[in-house]
Design a protein around this motif. Structure first.
Motif, mmCIF file in Angstrom:
data_model
loop_
_atom_site.group_PDB
_atom_site.id
_atom_site.type_symbol
_atom_site.label_atom_id
_atom_site.label_comp_id
_atom_site.label_asym_id
_atom_site.label_seq_id
_atom_site.Cartn_x
_atom_site.Cartn_y
_atom_site.Cartn_z
ATOM 1 N N GLU A 46 0.819 -1.201 0.000
ATOM 2 C CA GLU A 46 0.000 0.000 0.000
ATOM 3 C C GLU A 46 0.863 1.265 0.000
ATOM 4 O OE1 GLU A 46 -3.464 2.223 -0.095
ATOM 5 O OE2 GLU A 46 -3.240 0.049 -0.282
ATOM 6 N N LYS A 47 2.031 1.209 0.674
ATOM 7 C CA LYS A 47 2.877 2.404 0.800
ATOM 8 C C LYS A 47 3.443 2.881 -0.540
ATOM 9 C CE LYS A 47 7.020 -0.345 1.902
ATOM 10 N NZ LYS A 47 8.141 -0.532 2.843
ATOM 11 N N TRP A 48 3.393 2.024 -1.570
ATOM 12 C CA TRP A 48 3.984 2.380 -2.857
ATOM 13 C C TRP A 48 2.957 2.610 -3.961
ATOM 14 C CZ3 TRP A 48 8.196 -2.009 -2.516
ATOM 15 C CH2 TRP A 48 9.210 -1.598 -1.633
ATOM 16 N N VAL A 49 1.678 2.688 -3.630
ATOM 17 C CA VAL A 49 0.648 2.789 -4.674
ATOM 18 C C VAL A 49 0.734 4.109 -5.444
ATOM 19 C CG1 VAL A 49 -0.983 1.226 -3.559
ATOM 20 C CG2 VAL A 49 -1.052 3.666 -3.005
ATOM 21 N N ASN A 50 1.360 5.129 -4.867
ATOM 22 C CA ASN A 50 1.466 6.418 -5.548
ATOM 23 C C ASN A 50 2.796 6.603 -6.277
ATOM 24 O OD1 ASN A 50 -1.118 7.355 -4.716
ATOM 25 N ND2 ASN A 50 -0.277 7.895 -2.701
ATOM 26 N N GLU A 51 3.602 5.560 -6.312
ATOM 27 C CA GLU A 51 4.861 5.628 -7.050
ATOM 28 C C GLU A 51 4.588 5.533 -8.555
ATOM 29 O OE1 GLU A 51 7.737 6.298 -5.855
ATOM 30 O OE2 GLU A 51 7.324 6.093 -3.707
ATOM 31 N N SER A 52 5.569 5.954 -9.345
ATOM 32 C CA SER A 52 5.445 5.857 -10.800
ATOM 33 C C SER A 52 5.508 4.403 -11.262
ATOM 34 C CB SER A 52 6.561 6.660 -11.467
ATOM 35 O OG SER A 52 6.481 6.579 -12.867
ATOM 36 N N ALA A 53 6.361 3.627 -10.613
ATOM 37 C CA ALA A 53 6.496 2.194 -10.913
ATOM 38 C C ALA A 53 7.097 1.505 -9.700
ATOM 39 C CB ALA A 53 7.369 1.973 -12.145
ATOM 40 N N ARG A 80 11.067 -7.401 -13.048
ATOM 41 C CA ARG A 80 9.620 -7.514 -13.240
ATOM 42 C C ARG A 80 9.015 -6.255 -12.621
ATOM 43 N NH1 ARG A 80 5.896 -11.873 -14.160
ATOM 44 N NH2 ARG A 80 3.877 -11.540 -13.122
ATOM 45 N N VAL A 81 8.470 -5.369 -13.485
ATOM 46 C CA VAL A 81 8.117 -4.023 -13.065
ATOM 47 C C VAL A 81 6.629 -3.759 -13.285
ATOM 48 C CG1 VAL A 81 8.685 -1.572 -13.280
ATOM 49 C CG2 VAL A 81 10.428 -3.302 -13.816
ATOM 50 N N LYS A 82 5.975 -3.254 -12.263
ATOM 51 C CA LYS A 82 4.574 -2.843 -12.393
ATOM 52 C C LYS A 82 4.530 -1.356 -12.696
ATOM 53 C CE LYS A 82 -0.009 -3.687 -10.620
ATOM 54 N NZ LYS A 82 -0.805 -4.550 -9.720
ATOM 55 N N LEU A 83 3.831 -1.011 -13.782
ATOM 56 C CA LEU A 83 3.783 0.363 -14.263
ATOM 57 C C LEU A 83 2.536 1.046 -13.717
ATOM 58 C CD1 LEU A 83 4.706 -0.446 -17.980
ATOM 59 C CD2 LEU A 83 6.242 -0.039 -16.048
ATOM 60 N N LEU A 84 2.736 2.154 -12.996
ATOM 61 C CA LEU A 84 1.624 2.773 -12.279
ATOM 62 C C LEU A 84 1.220 4.139 -12.833
ATOM 63 C CD1 LEU A 84 2.651 1.848 -8.621
ATOM 64 C CD2 LEU A 84 1.107 0.623 -10.164
ATOM 65 N N ASP A 85 1.976 4.668 -13.793
ATOM 66 C CA ASP A 85 1.538 5.912 -14.419
ATOM 67 C C ASP A 85 2.092 5.999 -15.841
ATOM 68 O OD1 ASP A 85 4.194 6.733 -14.234
ATOM 69 O OD2 ASP A 85 3.842 8.132 -12.600
ATOM 70 N N ALA A 86 1.670 7.063 -16.550
ATOM 71 C CA ALA A 86 2.041 7.212 -17.957
ATOM 72 C C ALA A 86 3.546 7.418 -18.137
ATOM 73 C CB ALA A 86 1.274 8.390 -18.566
ATOM 74 N N ALA A 87 4.198 8.090 -17.165
ATOM 75 C CA ALA A 87 5.647 8.309 -17.265
ATOM 76 C C ALA A 87 6.408 6.982 -17.264
ATOM 77 C CB ALA A 87 6.123 9.196 -16.117
ATOM 78 N N ALA A 88 5.968 6.045 -16.426
ATOM 79 C CA ALA A 88 6.615 4.733 -16.380
ATOM 80 C C ALA A 88 6.368 3.953 -17.663
ATOM 81 C CB ALA A 88 6.099 3.949 -15.179
ATOM 82 N N VAL A 89 5.165 4.069 -18.224
ATOM 83 C CA VAL A 89 4.860 3.407 -19.491
ATOM 84 C C VAL A 89 5.814 3.897 -20.577
ATOM 85 C CG1 VAL A 89 3.140 3.198 -21.336
ATOM 86 C CG2 VAL A 89 2.440 2.944 -18.942
ATOM 87 N N GLU A 185 17.393 2.059 -6.486
ATOM 88 C CA GLU A 185 17.437 2.717 -7.774
ATOM 89 C C GLU A 185 16.247 3.649 -7.923
ATOM 90 O OE1 GLU A 185 15.881 0.076 -11.176
ATOM 91 O OE2 GLU A 185 17.336 -1.199 -10.129
ATOM 92 N N GLU A 186 15.904 4.010 -9.161
ATOM 93 C CA GLU A 186 14.894 5.041 -9.398
ATOM 94 C C GLU A 186 13.521 4.669 -8.847
ATOM 95 O OE1 GLU A 186 13.003 7.462 -13.240
ATOM 96 O OE2 GLU A 186 14.476 5.863 -13.522
ATOM 97 N N TYR A 187 13.209 3.359 -8.852
ATOM 98 C CA TYR A 187 11.909 2.892 -8.365
ATOM 99 C C TYR A 187 12.116 1.971 -7.167
ATOM 100 C CZ TYR A 187 10.743 4.374 -13.113
ATOM 101 O OH TYR A 187 10.620 5.099 -14.270
ATOM 102 N N PRO A 188 11.129 1.896 -6.259
ATOM 103 C CA PRO A 188 11.262 0.976 -5.119
ATOM 104 C C PRO A 188 11.289 -0.477 -5.588
ATOM 105 C CG PRO A 188 9.066 1.950 -5.187
ATOM 106 C CD PRO A 188 9.874 2.668 -6.213
ATOM 107 N N ILE A 189 11.948 -1.316 -4.788
ATOM 108 C CA ILE A 189 12.135 -2.728 -5.159
ATOM 109 C C ILE A 189 11.528 -3.603 -4.067
ATOM 110 C CG2 ILE A 189 13.818 -4.522 -5.721
ATOM 111 C CD1 ILE A 189 15.775 -2.235 -6.424
ATOM 112 N N LEU A 190 10.600 -4.459 -4.450
ATOM 113 C CA LEU A 190 9.961 -5.347 -3.486
ATOM 114 C C LEU A 190 10.894 -6.483 -3.071
ATOM 115 C CD1 LEU A 190 7.294 -5.830 -1.979
ATOM 116 C CD2 LEU A 190 6.552 -7.257 -3.901
ATOM 117 N N GLU A 191 11.606 -7.055 -4.038
ATOM 118 C CA GLU A 191 12.507 -8.177 -3.726
ATOM 119 C C GLU A 191 13.714 -8.132 -4.660
ATOM 120 O OE1 GLU A 191 12.404 -13.085 -3.392
ATOM 121 O OE2 GLU A 191 10.583 -11.951 -3.881
#
Length: 723
Positions: A46-53, A80-89, A185-191
């Motif tokens: 939940e803490k990362w839902v507002n991240e770009s990816a 393996r990256v989940k894209l959460l906004d247009a910038a990440a796409v 790195e630029e985006y948070p990493i789960l594992e």
């Protein structure tokens, strides 16, 4: 015979195609095969839902294997990256890669060609997987493959890998490229998981820093095989504020692998090797530094070339003798060959270096420089130490792990010590990398050219008074105020100087200076054949003319960028002093140009002049940047001053001087400006000072204070009011 050749070529091509297919299959099975435990990774905290990816899974692998003289280095990474906004796409909509390459290690052979394999698949929100056909969809552009991913959407997962296989043959010691990374790195990493696999004859230096977990050894079924892993979860994204050394502040890891087949080769390896292959080396002691270098810096080199230079010269102190020797060597072993390098690259002469005689000496690196210059010091019986240093952005000397991170200097033990670094065309005595200033170092002491001990010391630091930019700008306006004529005198000292010399001086600006100073012959003078000489002179003059045109255009663009103007008309410049014979000597050049229909606007009978723009662009911090928890690391302390003189047009007065007088001065730095009228001249003086190269985070607000004042100055205007 022709038929046999065709069959042979066909066999080679088919073998390569078959091999490539096998590698592709192996890579896909390795990452996406039956053992892929991350195939069902979809969810993010939940803490990362507002991240770009969010990177759901990141996996790095390093495998080192050998069979006799054949060595294979396989490295790969999967994300393996989940894209959460247009910038990440947009960020993940294109990949670049090279299919085939040649290894730069070991013996050169067609068999040493390596392979890069890329795999990309898209996982839709309903779980549907789309595997991209890379071989079909990638397009080659300028030797590089471009792969566009056209059907990405917010909410998709992009799962991709790069898989590189590098084979080569070697019997001699080989050092693989060191790796130094932060965990974040630029985006948070789960594992995140990193795996190593080595075997006998491979030596591993590996350590983690700033709170990163240690490397763990895994069990192996083979006695000669060693396996390791580094595993971390929930890594927050990396913030990279201005003036920040990430390896110094963030959790990170560094490693290098060295291959050495025999104990004799281990001794030849220029590396801090562990004592055995099954030991992971985590640190380097003073004694190990001494052991590695004590036989590698023996004075070596023919210094007979210096005899004529020193003939009939009498010296009352060693400082002058060393200084003269340094600048002469800089010319004799470097700058006198500069013309030949340009000529060779432009294919004007075949082997231009042959004109310098048999086997001319060109000093190519800092270790060769140390050995050659200490030959001179030994003969002159001048005491010295060899400085073993490490750049401050990479950690302290106590954290030394990788030999390639070592910088080497000479400390001449004169009453006021002199420091000598490997010379470039413009390097001066007592000039060394600003990243070494103030750092702890090791000193290798010597006796009669033999290294006999090691002690710890610290390198001196420069101050803001040593590193200076001074600009004197004279401005005048034409009758209708549509044109501003600008004449600037630029002066640079200290660490500011060398970059400006590289960007402003052309080879003849300094090479001819050295020829004149030392009485040596130019390449043109070395050519005795009249026909060759005429052809060379014509083509070399054309090359210089081309370089001058390019240089002038680059300097013009620099002016336009500095003052944010659309076009600098009638641009010209003139070198006043190269500043190449002393750290405190000034590099100076003049510029003239005009600015049309910019920075000045009509307001009724009056004119508004954006005079503040003439101190150039300033640091502009956004709201988030003004709040900081990280320490501040700048390259060096410095001062930057501008004097602006505006000739006031006849019949006009100046309003708004009060806004040009500013003063912020604190322990971090200062910005001070004054404005005054002397007859028909408006004289503005500004001085911006960064007093230290390091500030603890608590002092960041002090830095912000004078940065904002300097930025505000660039927005200030004056009113030229009709009298």
């Amino acid at each position: 015979m022709k038929k046999l050749l065709i069959i042979t070529l066909a066999f080679i091509v088919s073998t390569q195609l078959y091999s490539q297919t096998k590698i592709e299959e192996k890579a896909e099975a390795f990452f996406w095969g039956a053992n892929d435990t991350h195939k069902s990774s979809f969810d993010i905290p939940e803490k990362w839902v507002n991240e770009s990816a969010v990177i759901l899974y990141k996996n790095e692998n390093y495998d080192f294997h050998k069979f006799g003289k054949n060595v294979t280095y396989t490295t790969s990474i999967r994300k393996r990256v989940k894209l959460l906004d247009a910038a990440a796409v947009e960020e993940f909509s294109e990949f670049s890669f090279v299919n085939r390459f040649r290894s730069n290690k070991g013996r050169y052979t067609w068999k040493s060609k390596g392979d890069n394999v890329i795999g990309v698949k898209i996982v839709k929100s309903d779980g549907k997987e789309i595997i991209i056909d890379v071989s079909k969809d990638a397009i080659e552009v300028d030797g590089e493959n471009k792969l566009a991913i056209s059907n990405l959407e917010v909410g998709d997962i992009i799962d991709y890998y790069f898989y590189k296989v590098e084979p080569f043959k070697s019997t001699y010691p080989v050092g693989f490229d060191p790796v130094e990374n932060t965990l974040s790195e630029e985006y948070p990493i789960l594992e995140f998981k990193l795996f190593f696999e080595t075997e006998n004859d491979f030596f591993l230096n590996f350590n983690t820093y700033n709170g990163a977990p240690k490397l763990q050894e895994l069990t192996s079924e083979k006695n000669n095989q060693r396996r390791y892993k580094l595993e971390v979860n929930d890594i927050e994204k990396r913030e990279l504020p201005i003036w920040f050394y990430s390896l110094l502040e963030l959790p990170s890891y560094k490693f290098q692998v060295f291959f050495a087949r025999r104990s004799t080769y281990e001794k030849k390896a220029l590396a801090f090797l562990p004592s055995k292959e099954d030991i992971v080396k985590e640190s380097v002691s003073q004694e190990e530094v001494l052991e590695l270098y004590e036989n590698r810096f023996k004075p070596q080199g023919d210094i007979g070339d210096l005899k004529d230079f020193f003939k009939k010269k009498d010296y009352t102190d060693d400082s002058k003798k060393v200084t003269d020797a340094y600048y002469y060597m800089r010319h004799y072993y470097l700058t006198r060959f500069i013309e030949a390098f340009f000529v060779n690259e432009a294919s004007i002469l075949n082997n231009p270096f042959a004109y310098y005689g048999n086997s001319p000496v060109f000093i190519q690196n800092e270790k060769q420089f140390i050995r050659h210059f200490t030959s001179f010091l030994k003969r002159q019986k001048i005491d010295y130490d060899i400085v073993i240093a490490k750049k401050k952005y990479d950690g302290t000397i106590e954290d030394l792990l990788i030999e390639q991170n070592v910088s080497v200097l000479l400390k001449i033990k004169t009453p006021s010590p002199l420091y000598l670094s490997f010379f470039g065309p413009h390097t001066s005595i007592n000039q060394y990398s600003p990243y070494l200033e103030g750092t702890d170092v090791y000193l290798l002491s010597n006796s009669k050219g033999r290294i006999e001990g090691i002690t710890k010391s610290k390198l001196p630091s420069s101050t803001y008074k040593d590193n200076v930019i001074q600009k004197e700008i004279s401005l005048s306006l034409n009758q209708d105020f549509s044109n501003i004529k600008v004449a600037t005198i630029n002066k640079f000292k200290g660490h500011f100087k060398e970059d400006e010399q590289y960007s402003t001086l052309l080879l003849h600006d300094y090479v001819n200076e050295d020829y004149k100073k030392y009485g040596t012959e130019s390449l043109l003078e070395l050519i005795r054949n009249k026909k060759v000489k005429i052809k060379f002179e014509k083509e070399f003059s054309a090359l210089i003319e081309k370089l001058e045109e390019r240089q002038k255009e680059n300097l013009k663009k620099s002016i336009e960028s500095e003052f944010n103007i659309p076009d600098a008309k009638d641009y010209n410049f003139n070198i006043k002093s190269t500043g190449r014979y002393g750290l405190d000597s000034l590099f100076s050049f003049e510029e003239t140009y005009s600015i049309e229909n910019s920075l000045i606007k009509k307001a009724g009978p009056n004119y508004i002049f954006e005079i503040g723009k003439f101190i150039g662009g300033q640091v502009d911090l956004d709201k988030d940047q003004k709040v900081r928890t990280e320490n501040v690391h700048m390259t060096f302390p410095r001062s930057i001053s501008y004097q602006i003189k505006l000739e006031i047009p006849e019949g006009y007065n100046v309003n708004g001087l009060d806004k040009l007088n500013k003063s912020v001065d604190n322990s971090a730095g200062s910005f001070i400006s004054t404005a005054k009228l002397e007859g028909n001249l408006l004289i503005i003086d500004t001085l911006k000072v960064y007093k230290s190269s390091f500030l603890p985070n608590k002092d960041w607000p002090l830095l912000v204070q004078f940065l904002e004042e300097a930025l505000q100055f660039t927005h200030e205007k004056i009113l030229l009011k009709k009298a």
